[in-house]
Design a protein around this motif. Structure first.
Motif, PDB file in Angstrom:
ATOM      1  N   VAL A 606      48.773   1.394 -33.761  1.00 25.12           N
ATOM      2  CA  VAL A 606      49.071   0.004 -34.103  1.00 25.12           C
ATOM      3  C   VAL A 606      48.000  -0.553 -35.038  1.00 25.12           C
ATOM      4  N   ARG A 607      48.432  -1.406 -35.969  1.00 27.93           N
ATOM      5  CA  ARG A 607      47.528  -2.049 -36.927  1.00 27.93           C
ATOM      6  C   ARG A 607      48.015  -3.470 -37.148  1.00 27.93           C
ATOM      7  N   HIS A 608      47.218  -4.435 -36.740  1.00 27.46           N
ATOM      8  CA  HIS A 608      47.590  -5.835 -36.938  1.00 27.46           C
ATOM      9  C   HIS A 608      46.323  -6.667 -36.912  1.00 27.46           C
ATOM     10  N   ARG A 609      46.289  -7.703 -37.740  1.00 27.40           N
ATOM     11  CA  ARG A 609      45.074  -8.525 -37.856  1.00 27.40           C
ATOM     12  C   ARG A 609      44.726  -9.236 -36.559  1.00 27.40           C
ATOM     13  N   ASN A 610      45.694  -9.388 -35.664  1.00 28.23           N
ATOM     14  CA  ASN A 610      45.439 -10.093 -34.405  1.00 28.23           C
ATOM     15  C   ASN A 610      45.344  -9.159 -33.213  1.00 28.23           C
ATOM     16  N   LEU A 611      45.113  -7.872 -33.464  1.00 25.25           N
ATOM     17  CA  LEU A 611      44.808  -6.919 -32.403  1.00 25.25           C
ATOM     18  C   LEU A 611      43.371  -6.459 -32.560  1.00 25.25           C
ATOM     19  N   VAL A 612      42.689  -6.265 -31.461  1.00 23.01           N
ATOM     20  CA  VAL A 612      41.323  -5.769 -31.510  1.00 23.01           C
ATOM     21  C   VAL A 612      41.319  -4.391 -32.153  1.00 23.01           C
ATOM     22  N   LYS A 613      40.396  -4.178 -33.094  1.00 27.40           N
ATOM     23  CA  LYS A 613      40.307  -2.895 -33.788  1.00 27.40           C
ATOM     24  C   LYS A 613      39.448  -1.936 -32.978  1.00 27.40           C
ATOM     25  N   ILE A 614      39.991  -0.756 -32.722  1.00 28.95           N
ATOM     26  CA  ILE A 614      39.245   0.269 -31.992  1.00 28.95           C
ATOM     27  C   ILE A 614      38.746   1.305 -32.989  1.00 28.95           C
ATOM     28  N   PHE A 615      37.465   1.634 -32.891  1.00 24.28           N
ATOM     29  CA  PHE A 615      36.849   2.568 -33.837  1.00 24.28           C
ATOM     30  C   PHE A 615      36.940   4.018 -33.366  1.00 24.28           C
ATOM     31  N   THR A 616      36.603   4.239 -32.117  1.00 20.58           N
ATOM     32  CA  THR A 616      36.584   5.622 -31.631  1.00 20.58           C
ATOM     33  C   THR A 616      36.528   5.625 -30.116  1.00 20.58           C
ATOM     34  N   ALA A 617      36.652   6.802 -29.557  1.00 21.23           N
ATOM     35  CA  ALA A 617      36.541   6.979 -28.111  1.00 21.23           C
ATOM     36  C   ALA A 617      35.566   8.112 -27.837  1.00 21.23           C
ATOM     37  N   CYS A 618      34.963   8.096 -26.675  1.00 22.75           N
ATOM     38  CA  CYS A 618      34.008   9.131 -26.285  1.00 22.75           C
ATOM     39  C   CYS A 618      34.411   9.697 -24.928  1.00 22.75           C
ATOM     40  N   VAL A 619      34.702  10.987 -24.899  1.00 18.87           N
ATOM     41  CA  VAL A 619      34.955  11.706 -23.652  1.00 18.87           C
ATOM     42  C   VAL A 619      33.864  12.753 -23.531  1.00 18.87           C
ATOM     43  N   SER A 620      32.949  12.552 -22.596  1.00 27.83           N
ATOM     44  CA  SER A 620      31.756  13.393 -22.554  1.00 27.83           C
ATOM     45  C   SER A 620      31.248  13.456 -21.123  1.00 27.83           C
ATOM     46  N   ALA A 621      29.966  13.751 -21.001  1.00 23.82           N
ATOM     47  CA  ALA A 621      29.294  13.759 -19.702  1.00 23.82           C
ATOM     48  C   ALA A 621      27.954  13.081 -19.863  1.00 23.82           C
ATOM     49  N   ASP A 622      27.491  12.397 -18.808  1.00 24.41           N
ATOM     50  CA  ASP A 622      26.182  11.758 -18.894  1.00 24.41           C
ATOM     51  C   ASP A 622      25.091  12.781 -18.611  1.00 24.41           C
ATOM     52  N   TYR A 623      23.847  12.331 -18.551  1.00 24.99           N
ATOM     53  CA  TYR A 623      22.720  13.251 -18.387  1.00 24.99           C
ATOM     54  C   TYR A 623      22.703  13.939 -17.027  1.00 24.99           C
ATOM     55  N   ARG A 624      23.468  13.419 -16.086  1.00 32.36           N
ATOM     56  CA  ARG A 624      23.553  14.050 -14.770  1.00 32.36           C
ATOM     57  C   ARG A 624      24.764  14.965 -14.650  1.00 32.36           C
ATOM     58  N   GLY A 625      25.524  15.102 -15.731  1.00 30.27           N
ATOM     59  CA  GLY A 625      26.691  15.959 -15.720  1.00 30.27           C
ATOM     60  C   GLY A 625      27.951  15.283 -15.239  1.00 30.27           C
ATOM     61  N   ASN A 626      27.893  13.969 -14.966  1.00 28.38           N
ATOM     62  CA  ASN A 626      29.079  13.245 -14.528  1.00 28.38           C
ATOM     63  C   ASN A 626      29.977  12.932 -15.715  1.00 28.38           C
ATOM     64  N   ASP A 627      31.279  12.874 -15.471  1.00 28.77           N
ATOM     65  CA  ASP A 627      32.215  12.524 -16.531  1.00 28.77           C
ATOM     66  C   ASP A 627      31.896  11.142 -17.079  1.00 28.77           C
ATOM     67  N   PHE A 628      32.085  11.001 -18.388  1.00 30.23           N
ATOM     68  CA  PHE A 628      31.794   9.731 -19.053  1.00 30.23           C
ATOM     69  C   PHE A 628      32.909   9.450 -20.056  1.00 30.23           C
ATOM     70  N   LYS A 629      33.472   8.266 -19.988  1.00 29.50           N
ATOM     71  CA  LYS A 629      34.511   7.860 -20.933  1.00 29.50           C
ATOM     72  C   LYS A 629      34.206   6.451 -21.420  1.00 29.50           C
ATOM     73  N   ALA A 630      34.353   6.254 -22.720  1.00 26.06           N
ATOM     74  CA  ALA A 630      34.077   4.939 -23.301  1.00 26.06           C
ATOM     75  C   ALA A 630      34.943   4.734 -24.532  1.00 26.06           C
ATOM     76  N   LEU A 631      35.202   3.482 -24.830  1.00 27.72           N
ATOM     77  CA  LEU A 631      35.926   3.083 -26.032  1.00 27.72           C
ATOM     78  C   LEU A 631      35.025   2.174 -26.848  1.00 27.72           C
ATOM     79  N   VAL A 632      35.064   2.343 -28.167  1.00 33.71           N
ATOM     80  CA  VAL A 632      34.199   1.570 -29.059  1.00 33.71           C
ATOM     81  C   VAL A 632      35.082   0.685 -29.937  1.00 33.71           C
ATOM     82  N   TYR A 633      34.877  -0.627 -29.829  1.00 35.26           N
ATOM     83  CA  TYR A 633      35.690  -1.600 -30.544  1.00 35.26           C
ATOM     84  C   TYR A 633      34.862  -2.377 -31.572  1.00 35.26           C
ATOM     85  N   GLU A 634      35.587  -3.063 -32.422  1.00 34.12           N
ATOM     86  CA  GLU A 634      34.961  -4.051 -33.296  1.00 34.12           C
ATOM     87  C   GLU A 634      34.389  -5.168 -32.431  1.00 34.12           C
ATOM     88  N   PHE A 635      33.171  -5.597 -32.729  1.00 39.43           N
ATOM     89  CA  PHE A 635      32.521  -6.649 -31.940  1.00 39.43           C
ATOM     90  C   PHE A 635      33.046  -8.021 -32.346  1.00 39.43           C
TER      91      PHE A 635
END
Length: 866
Positions: A606-635
């Motif tokens: 989706v692309r619209h001026r009135n929707l929050v823009k999402i830049f990327t997503a992160c599927v990884s693990a933290d320093y303890r090996g636990n699953d980590f998920k995050a979404l990065v948006y326009e501020f």
């Protein structure tokens, strides 16, 4: 030029740019003109009229200057105004109105503040020229107009600075950085500017020697001269600058060839407040003076890299216990790295690469429990890799191109924070790679080429989930193997032979690593696919990058907490994407992973001026090996609609408020976003959680709908519907008070459900009443509450924080206050009726979003042209 001081005519004649007016504003002598002296016989009233004149040329969308409207309130108590007594009369001494979103031009009437010392208007939307009348302000000491359309720093201004600027004896701050100014600084600058506290002229084209009188400006705190073309030696006598905390002359052509010319370092060692000393990339040669051990323990940065400095590092450097960054790379240093560096308990970055250091790497480096970067590559270091480095929270470790031997310590392979780069290539390391290498789950780049490794290849290498580059030789021919890039030494025949033997093993490791990475698949293929689909091309973020961007996910950067995670403000160094919002999923919360997939899938196309823009997503693990998920948006710098409709008072007891026009604009924006999702996107989407906290406002107060964690797709194929249903099923579809009533008895979402939620949002935005408030009990709802007040009692239910703009000219007349209020009540009444029609109990009776947009736009236009 009659009536103007002579300096205006002369300055404008030889340098016609906006900077001229800045200089004139600080340099011209006080002149008395008829236009000023006849404004009013009362000097006190002159200041008041000048303030009102300033206000008349700017718009104030957030009513920051509301106190200026009260005639009974003395102007000295108006916001941003500070007065001082002159001849027993209060006169304006400071006008400080930063970051208030003021839009308009700077009034020349400010020249009437004849006792003004500080004028701070930074971070607004002021435009146009700087009024040349400001040259009358002879007492002005500080002028800050940055982050407007009249900025002086960070422009393309050029030419030679007029000599008059160096004679401003009252000047305390001079900032001209990032322009194209040329010429030299007068040798008596420190004498003619005795009160100067900040000298920021970096990133220009100034040349010639540094002024010998620099030491006379004893109030200097910040000296920023980097990235110019200064030549000669650094002047002596700097020890008199007892207040200076930052001295930066990097990227110039300054020289030091002997002990006499290095004397400036002896002087700076006497500056007890010095924290940052940076002389990188000059032409400094000779031996490093031992006087560096005399620096104050306040010194935090010591950066002398990219010069021609020889000699050894004195052992007493360990006394500088406040050091956080030491950069001495790309010089001619010799000798051993002193073991006393292990005393620098605050050290975070140490770069001694590209020198001629010998001996072993001190085991005491393991004491540096804050060390993030260690670069010792391209030296002559010998002996084993110290296992004690495993105690350091390193993100980057580069020990390549040395003469290190022995095995690879398992402690180094088990550093959980290693994410950016681990490089031990081109040494003489032997033995097998420890199986602990699998603990480097977040390592991105790993180079072990050019060693004598042998033995069994650990299968755990496949556990390195973020590994995207593993260097080794692709061929068994020595000629095809890379050679050290430093150019300081050649590989011995023995080392070349070792590379030849090890190359096959390295290639096997590479293949096994790739195989292992292929086998490593996230627990949910859907998560990885959805996350990859929304990534901006070439924009990849790791857990470590997000950790740094948010300062360790600190509470100071926390901007919101939702059902499935927390949102942090972060600073990412990626092209134009700087300030971002990072949503970290709480994977312990039931439904968080499903929410992550739903949001990724909903936003990937989706692309619209009135929707929050999402830049990327992160599927990884933290320093303890636990699953980590995050979404990065326009501020979104203006936060959520929730915080504007229900504002909290700041420390001064003030609250921010939305005007009627802003509220109507926001409601139209949200309706436009929903209409796009329902009918005009690649696939119909139901948001399922429309509420004020999920409507975010950018710097221009444009609304953006966000948080698609509960979103559902319509018109999917049976298979897709089944898959998505399992991924986005929810215990409760929406938030209490906003969820459509039919969702409680049916398991099917619809666009009409979003329309209901929107209706509640509209009613809340205009009344300031939450749908879950204590007033709404025993069957009374927000729609019913509003419906009962229509049409006679609308004025009683309007949000008391809704402020009305002053009347505009219509047909040549200014509308009165009563007319404005009556017109506003009419607009609100019409808008509330739309909210009630959207929030009908029956889905079939609710409005379509396109009709909402049409009717609200007509109401808005009627309000603008009333």
């Amino acid at each position: 030029m009659e009536g103007k001081p002579y300096c205006f005519a002369s300055a404008c004649a030889f340098w016609p740019s906006s900077l001229t007016f800045l200089i004139l504003a600080l340099s011209c002598p006080l002149a008395t003109s008829a236009s000023i002296s006849t404004l009013n016989s009362s000097n006190e009233n002159i200041d008041r009229l000048a303030l009102l004149s300033f206000k008349s040329l700017v718009s104030d969308p957030f009513r920051a200057l509301a106190s200026w409207n009260h005639e009974s309130l003395h102007f000295c108590r108006w916001r941003g105004v500070t007065c001082g007594n002159q001849s027993h009369l209060p006169r304006v001494a400071a006008l400080e109105l930063e970051s208030l979103d003021l839009f308009g031009k700077i009034s020349p009437s400010l020249a009437n503040f004849t006792f003004l010392r500080r004028l701070h208007l930074a971070d607004n939307r002021l435009h146009g020229p700087i009024p040349q009348e400001l040259g009358l302000l002879s007492h002005l000491q500080r002028l800050n107009l940055s982050s407007n359309a009249v900025r002086v720093s960070f422009n393309n201004l050029g030419g030679v600075i007029p000599p008059s600027i160096w004679n401003l004896s009252s000047l305390t701050i001079l900032e001209l950085q990032s322009n194209h100014f040329t010429g030299s600084i007068p040798p008596d600058m420190g004498i003619t500017l005795p009160l100067l506290e900040e000298l920021n002229i970096n990133d220009n084209q100034f040349d010639g020697p540094l002024p010998i009188s620099l030491s006379n400006a004893t109030n200097l705190i910040n000296i920023q001269l980097y990235k110019n073309r200064f030549t000669g030696t650094i002047p002596r006598g700097l020890g008199s600058l007892q207040k200076v905390d930052h001295f930066d002359v990097c990227y110039n052509q300054l020289v030091a060839r002997n002990a006499v010319e290095w004397g400036f370092l002896d002087d700076l060692a006497n500056c007890s407040s010095l924290k940052y000393l940076q002389i990188t990339s000059n032409k400094l040669g000779g031996f490093l003076p031992r006087s560096i051990v005399n620096f104050s323990t306040t010194l935090e940065w010591f950066e002398i890299d990219d010069n021609h400095i020889a000699g050894s590092i004195p052992a007493e450097i360990g006394n500088l216990v406040s050091l956080t960054s030491v950069r001495m790379n790309s010089n001619l240093f010799t000798g051993k790295i002193p073991a006393t560096v292990g005393n620098l308990s605050n050290l975070q970055i140490m770069d001694l690469s590209r020198n001629y250091f010998t001996g072993e790497i001190p085991a005491t480096l393991g004491n540096l429990t804050r060390l993030l970067e260690l670069r010792l590559h391209s030296n002559e270091l010998q002996g084993p890799l110290p296992a004690s480095l495993g105690n350091c929270p390193l993100e980057l470790l580069d020990l390549s191109v040395n003469k290190l031997n022995g095995t690879v310590p398992k402690e180094i392979m088990a550093i959980p924070t290693l994410t950016r780069f681990l490089n031990v290539s081109y040494n003489s390391l032997e033995g097998s790679l420890p199986f602990e290498v699998g603990k480097l789950k977040n390592i991105g780049k790993f180079d072990i080429s050019g060693n004598r490794l042998s033995g069994t290849i650990p299968r755990t290498l496949g556990d390195c989930q973020q590994l995207d580059t593993l260097w080794g030789c692709p061929s068994s021919e020595p000629a095809s193997c890379p050679t050290p890039s430093s150019g300081k030494r050649h590989l011995s025949r023995k080392l070349v032979a070792a590379i030849s033997v090890a190359s096959g093993i390295i290639c096997l490791i590479l293949l096994l690593s790739l195989f292992g990475i292929h086998r490593w698949i996230p627990k949910s293929k859907k998560e990885a696919h959805a996350a990859d689909a929304i990534k901006v091309p070439h924009m990849m973020v790791t857990y470590a990058e997000l950790l740094r961007a948010t300062d360790g996910f600190s509470s100071a950067n926390l901007i919101g907490v939702g059902s499935f995670g927390s949102v942090y403000k972060g600073l990412l160094d990626y092209e134009e994407y700087q300030l971002v919002a990072v949503k970290v999923l709480n994977l312990q919360q039931r439904g968080a992973s499903r929410s992550f997939v739903a949001e990724c899938e909903a936003l990937r196309n989706v692309r619209h001026r009135n929707l929050v823009k999402i830049f990327t997503a992160c599927v990884s693990a933290d320093y303890r090996g636990n699953d980590f998920k995050a979404l990065v948006y326009e501020f979104m710098p203006n936060g959520s609609l929730e915080k504007w409709v229900h504002p909290e008072a700041n420390e001064q007891g003030q609250t921010r408020a939305l005007s009627l026009i802003h509220r109507l604009d926001i409601l139209i924006d949200v309706a436009s976003a929903l209409d796009y999702l329902h009918h005009h996107g690649p696939e119909p989407i139901v948001h399922c959680d429309v509420k004020p906290s999920n409507v975010l406002l950018d710097q221009d107060m444009v609304a953006h709908v966000g948080d698609f964690g509960l979103a559902r797709f319509l018109n999917s194929s049976p298979v897709e519907a089944s898959q998505r249903s399992s991924s986005t099923s929810m215990i409760f579809k929406g938030s209490i008070g906003y969820v459509a009533p039919e969702y409680g008895v049916a398991n099917k979402v619809s666009v009409e459900g979003d329309v209901y939620s929107y209706g509640i949002l509209l009613l809340e935005t205009l009344t300031g009443k939450r749908p879950t408030g204590a007033s709404f009990m025993d069957g009374l709802s927000l729609p019913r509450y509003v419906e009962m007040a229509l049409p006679e009692r609308v004025s009683e239910i309007i949000d008391p924080n809704l402020h009305l703009e002053k009347g505009e000219a219509a047909n040549g007349h200014i509308r009165g206050t009563d007319y404005i209020r009556d017109k506003a009540v009419e607009c609100v009444s019409l808008s509330l009726r739309i909210g009630i029609r959207c929030a009908k109990e029956s889905p079939q009776e609710r409005m379509q979003m396109q009709d909402v947009i049409s009717e609200l736009t007509a109401i808005r236009n009627g309000w603008i042209h009333h």
